[in-house]
Structures are given as structure tokens and as C-alpha cells.
Write a protein that holds these residues in place. Structure first.
Motif, PDB file in Angstrom:
ATOM      1  N   LYS A  43      62.692  48.276  33.509  1.00  0.00           N
ATOM      2  CA  LYS A  43      61.566  49.198  33.277  1.00  0.00           C
ATOM      3  C   LYS A  43      62.042  50.535  32.705  1.00  0.00           C
ATOM      4  O   LYS A  43      61.246  51.451  32.551  1.00  0.00           O
ATOM      5  CB  LYS A  43      60.818  49.459  34.582  1.00  0.00           C
ATOM      6  N   GLY A  44      63.325  50.639  32.416  1.00  0.00           N
ATOM      7  CA  GLY A  44      63.849  51.874  31.827  1.00  0.00           C
ATOM      8  C   GLY A  44      63.946  53.022  32.806  1.00  0.00           C
ATOM      9  O   GLY A  44      64.025  54.183  32.403  1.00  0.00           O
ATOM     10  N   GLY A  45      63.929  52.723  34.087  1.00  0.00           N
ATOM     11  CA  GLY A  45      64.036  53.775  35.089  1.00  0.00           C
ATOM     12  C   GLY A  45      62.725  54.496  35.355  1.00  0.00           C
ATOM     13  O   GLY A  45      62.695  55.492  36.067  1.00  0.00           O
ATOM     14  N   THR A  46      61.655  53.988  34.779  1.00  0.00           N
ATOM     15  CA  THR A  46      60.351  54.620  35.005  1.00  0.00           C
ATOM     16  C   THR A  46      59.537  53.766  35.973  1.00  0.00           C
ATOM     17  O   THR A  46      59.629  52.547  35.965  1.00  0.00           O
ATOM     18  CB  THR A  46      59.561  54.785  33.693  1.00  0.00           C
ATOM     19  N   GLU A  47      58.779  54.426  36.788  1.00  0.00           N
ATOM     20  CA  GLU A  47      57.954  53.733  37.779  1.00  0.00           C
ATOM     21  C   GLU A  47      56.568  54.359  37.750  1.00  0.00           C
ATOM     22  O   GLU A  47      56.433  55.579  37.676  1.00  0.00           O
ATOM     23  CB  GLU A  47      58.583  53.885  39.162  1.00  0.00           C
ATOM     24  N   ASN A  48      55.554  53.537  37.793  1.00  0.00           N
ATOM     25  CA  ASN A  48      54.182  54.018  37.774  1.00  0.00           C
ATOM     26  C   ASN A  48      53.784  54.454  39.191  1.00  0.00           C
ATOM     27  O   ASN A  48      53.235  53.670  39.962  1.00  0.00           O
ATOM     28  CB  ASN A  48      53.243  52.921  37.252  1.00  0.00           C
ATOM     29  N   THR A  49      54.113  55.694  39.512  1.00  0.00           N
ATOM     30  CA  THR A  49      53.810  56.224  40.844  1.00  0.00           C
ATOM     31  C   THR A  49      53.536  57.721  40.737  1.00  0.00           C
ATOM     32  O   THR A  49      54.004  58.390  39.820  1.00  0.00           O
ATOM     33  CB  THR A  49      54.989  55.969  41.818  1.00  0.00           C
ATOM     34  N   LYS A  50      52.800  58.228  41.688  1.00  0.00           N
ATOM     35  CA  LYS A  50      52.539  59.668  41.755  1.00  0.00           C
ATOM     36  C   LYS A  50      53.529  60.349  42.685  1.00  0.00           C
ATOM     37  O   LYS A  50      53.530  61.564  42.814  1.00  0.00           O
ATOM     38  CB  LYS A  50      51.109  59.922  42.210  1.00  0.00           C
ATOM     39  N   ASN A  51      54.372  59.568  43.323  1.00  0.00           N
ATOM     40  CA  ASN A  51      55.370  60.094  44.240  1.00  0.00           C
ATOM     41  C   ASN A  51      56.614  60.483  43.434  1.00  0.00           C
ATOM     42  O   ASN A  51      57.379  59.636  42.986  1.00  0.00           O
ATOM     43  CB  ASN A  51      55.708  59.034  45.288  1.00  0.00           C
ATOM     44  N   ALA A  52      56.814  61.789  43.262  1.00  0.00           N
ATOM     45  CA  ALA A  52      57.910  62.292  42.436  1.00  0.00           C
ATOM     46  C   ALA A  52      59.280  61.908  43.002  1.00  0.00           C
ATOM     47  O   ALA A  52      60.211  61.627  42.244  1.00  0.00           O
ATOM     48  CB  ALA A  52      57.809  63.799  42.299  1.00  0.00           C
ATOM     49  N   VAL A  53      59.398  61.886  44.307  1.00  0.00           N
ATOM     50  CA  VAL A  53      60.683  61.540  44.932  1.00  0.00           C
ATOM     51  C   VAL A  53      61.020  60.077  44.634  1.00  0.00           C
ATOM     52  O   VAL A  53      62.157  59.756  44.243  1.00  0.00           O
ATOM     53  CB  VAL A  53      60.652  61.808  46.453  1.00  0.00           C
ATOM     54  N   TYR A  54      60.049  59.188  44.787  1.00  0.00           N
ATOM     55  CA  TYR A  54      60.280  57.772  44.511  1.00  0.00           C
ATOM     56  C   TYR A  54      60.583  57.557  43.028  1.00  0.00           C
ATOM     57  O   TYR A  54      61.486  56.785  42.678  1.00  0.00           O
ATOM     58  CB  TYR A  54      59.077  56.926  44.942  1.00  0.00           C
ATOM     59  N   ALA A  55      59.854  58.244  42.151  1.00  0.00           N
ATOM     60  CA  ALA A  55      60.091  58.119  40.710  1.00  0.00           C
ATOM     61  C   ALA A  55      61.515  58.560  40.369  1.00  0.00           C
ATOM     62  O   ALA A  55      62.202  57.901  39.580  1.00  0.00           O
ATOM     63  CB  ALA A  55      59.069  58.946  39.932  1.00  0.00           C
ATOM     64  N   ASP A  56      61.979  59.657  40.980  1.00  0.00           N
ATOM     65  CA  ASP A  56      63.343  60.137  40.736  1.00  0.00           C
ATOM     66  C   ASP A  56      64.375  59.143  41.282  1.00  0.00           C
ATOM     67  O   ASP A  56      65.410  58.909  40.661  1.00  0.00           O
ATOM     68  CB  ASP A  56      63.536  61.519  41.363  1.00  0.00           C
ATOM     69  N   LEU A  57      64.077  58.562  42.434  1.00  0.00           N
ATOM     70  CA  LEU A  57      64.965  57.555  43.012  1.00  0.00           C
ATOM     71  C   LEU A  57      65.091  56.342  42.076  1.00  0.00           C
ATOM     72  O   LEU A  57      66.198  55.838  41.852  1.00  0.00           O
ATOM     73  CB  LEU A  57      64.441  57.110  44.376  1.00  0.00           C
ATOM     74  N   CYS A  58      63.987  55.894  41.512  1.00  0.00           N
ATOM     75  CA  CYS A  58      64.007  54.757  40.584  1.00  0.00           C
ATOM     76  C   CYS A  58      64.817  55.091  39.339  1.00  0.00           C
ATOM     77  O   CYS A  58      65.592  54.261  38.854  1.00  0.00           O
ATOM     78  CB  CYS A  58      62.588  54.361  40.181  1.00  0.00           C
ATOM     79  N   ARG A  59      64.657  56.298  38.830  1.00  0.00           N
ATOM     80  CA  ARG A  59      65.407  56.739  37.651  1.00  0.00           C
ATOM     81  C   ARG A  59      66.904  56.775  37.959  1.00  0.00           C
ATOM     82  O   ARG A  59      67.728  56.272  37.206  1.00  0.00           O
ATOM     83  CB  ARG A  59      64.889  58.109  37.209  1.00  0.00           C
ATOM     84  N   SER A  60      67.257  57.352  39.110  1.00  0.00           N
ATOM     85  CA  SER A  60      68.666  57.421  39.515  1.00  0.00           C
ATOM     86  C   SER A  60      69.244  56.032  39.745  1.00  0.00           C
ATOM     87  O   SER A  60      70.400  55.756  39.393  1.00  0.00           O
ATOM     88  CB  SER A  60      68.806  58.255  40.792  1.00  0.00           C
ATOM     89  N   ASP A  61      68.464  55.155  40.333  1.00  0.00           N
ATOM     90  CA  ASP A  61      68.893  53.784  40.578  1.00  0.00           C
ATOM     91  C   ASP A  61      69.167  53.067  39.257  1.00  0.00           C
ATOM     92  O   ASP A  61      70.152  52.340  39.132  1.00  0.00           O
ATOM     93  CB  ASP A  61      67.830  53.048  41.387  1.00  0.00           C
ATOM     94  N   ALA A  62      68.312  53.277  38.281  1.00  0.00           N
ATOM     95  CA  ALA A  62      68.494  52.652  36.971  1.00  0.00           C
ATOM     96  C   ALA A  62      69.766  53.177  36.305  1.00  0.00           C
ATOM     97  O   ALA A  62      70.537  52.395  35.729  1.00  0.00           O
ATOM     98  CB  ALA A  62      67.285  52.902  36.080  1.00  0.00           C
ATOM     99  N   ILE A  63      70.022  54.472  36.398  1.00  0.00           N
ATOM    100  CA  ILE A  63      71.235  55.054  35.811  1.00  0.00           C
ATOM    101  C   ILE A  63      72.472  54.446  36.460  1.00  0.00           C
ATOM    102  O   ILE A  63      73.412  54.033  35.775  1.00  0.00           O
ATOM    103  CB  ILE A  63      71.223  56.589  35.944  1.00  0.00           C
ATOM    104  N   TYR A  64      72.474  54.380  37.786  1.00  0.00           N
ATOM    105  CA  TYR A  64      73.596  53.777  38.498  1.00  0.00           C
ATOM    106  C   TYR A  64      73.786  52.317  38.056  1.00  0.00           C
ATOM    107  O   TYR A  64      74.898  51.877  37.773  1.00  0.00           O
ATOM    108  CB  TYR A  64      73.372  53.839  40.019  1.00  0.00           C
ATOM    109  N   THR A  65      72.689  51.574  37.978  1.00  0.00           N
ATOM    110  CA  THR A  65      72.767  50.163  37.636  1.00  0.00           C
ATOM    111  C   THR A  65      73.236  49.971  36.207  1.00  0.00           C
ATOM    112  O   THR A  65      74.024  49.067  35.916  1.00  0.00           O
ATOM    113  CB  THR A  65      71.415  49.467  37.886  1.00  0.00           C
ATOM    114  N   TRP A  66      72.780  50.820  35.271  1.00  0.00           N
ATOM    115  CA  TRP A  66      73.290  50.738  33.902  1.00  0.00           C
ATOM    116  C   TRP A  66      74.801  50.972  33.884  1.00  0.00           C
ATOM    117  O   TRP A  66      75.524  50.292  33.164  1.00  0.00           O
ATOM    118  CB  TRP A  66      72.600  51.737  32.993  1.00  0.00           C
ATOM    119  N   ASN A  67      75.280  51.911  34.680  1.00  0.00           N
ATOM    120  CA  ASN A  67      76.729  52.152  34.767  1.00  0.00           C
ATOM    121  C   ASN A  67      77.454  50.910  35.277  1.00  0.00           C
ATOM    122  O   ASN A  67      78.520  50.545  34.771  1.00  0.00           O
ATOM    123  CB  ASN A  67      77.039  53.353  35.657  1.00  0.00           C
TER     124      ASN A  67
END
Length: 122
Positions: free
Chosen positions: A69-93
Motif C-alpha cells: 500500500k506504499g506505507g499509506t493507510e486509510n485512517t484518521k488516526n495519525a499515530v497509526y498512519a505514522d506507524l504504518c508508514r514507518s513499518d513500510a520503510i523498515y520492511t522495504w529496508n
């Protein structure tokens, strides 16, 4: 009754490395963008199973999906959205490291094969 066909890891590794060469123009992945394109190409192949692909790369299904999903998540929860983005970055690494290791191992294997073929001391 559930029937399962085992994944041929050797053939899969070759498919991934061929995708890397086609997408990156080289045997190595150098960026998250390249990693995401390789992941997308592998995930879209016929018969691809997200759960198996995640397992082969050594990540969780959730991490695999965050990357897709490119690290993007359809949510209004900013903390969860940031966690998904960080998780995607880690996983790409992780994916970059694993793909590049496979390319390195393939080259070492070819060098060993070539050295063995050149040995005529029998």
C-alpha cells in the motif's frame, strides 16, 4: 481437505532477481521505490500468495501489505498512519537487504561453479 503445492524457492529467487534486473537495470535494489516496484511485480505474478511471499521475505503479512500500500493507510488516526508508514520503510529496508543478499549469493555460486569447471587437475 486442503491441498498445498510447495513453493520452489530456487525458481522464485531467480524470478525475483530477474524482476530486479528488469526494473533496476542491475542485480541490486538501491531505493525504496525500486523495492516497491519489485514487490509489486512479484506479488502480481500468476499464483502469487501474499502470505507465502511475506514468509519467504521473512516479514509478517501485515508488514508485506503495508509495503504493497506504499506505507499509506486509510485512517484518521495519525499515530497509526505514522506507524504504518514507518513499518513500510523498515520492511522495504528488509526487502532490499534480502534481495541484494540473494544477488550476492547467486554471483558467489556462479564463481564457485566456474572455478570448479576450470579445475582440470583430476
Amino acid at each position: 481437505l486442503v491441498s498445498s503445492v510447495a513453493m520452489d524457492l530456487g525458481a522464485f529467487a531467480e524470478e525475483v532477481l530477474d524482476a530486479v534486473a528488469g526494473i533496476c537495470g542491475d542485480a541490486v535494489v538501491e531505493s525504496h521505490t525500486q523495492a516497491s516496484h519489485v514487490l509489486d511485480a512479484v506479488a502480481r505474478r500468476p499464483g502469487a500468495n501474499s502470505r507465502e511471499l511475506a514468509a519467504v521475505f521473512g516479514v509478517t503479512l501485515e508488514q508485506f501489505e503495508h509495503c504493497r500500500k506504499g506505507g499509506t493507510e486509510n485512517t484518521k488516526n495519525a499515530v497509526y498512519a505514522d506507524l504504518c508508514r514507518s513499518d513500510a520503510i523498515y520492511t522495504w529496508n528488509v526487502l532490499i537487504q534480502r534481495i541484494n543478499s540473494a544477488a550476492h549469493w547467486r554471483e558467489e555460486f556462479r564463481e564457485m561453479q566456474n572455478a570448479g569447471e576450470g579445475d582440470t587437475s583430476s
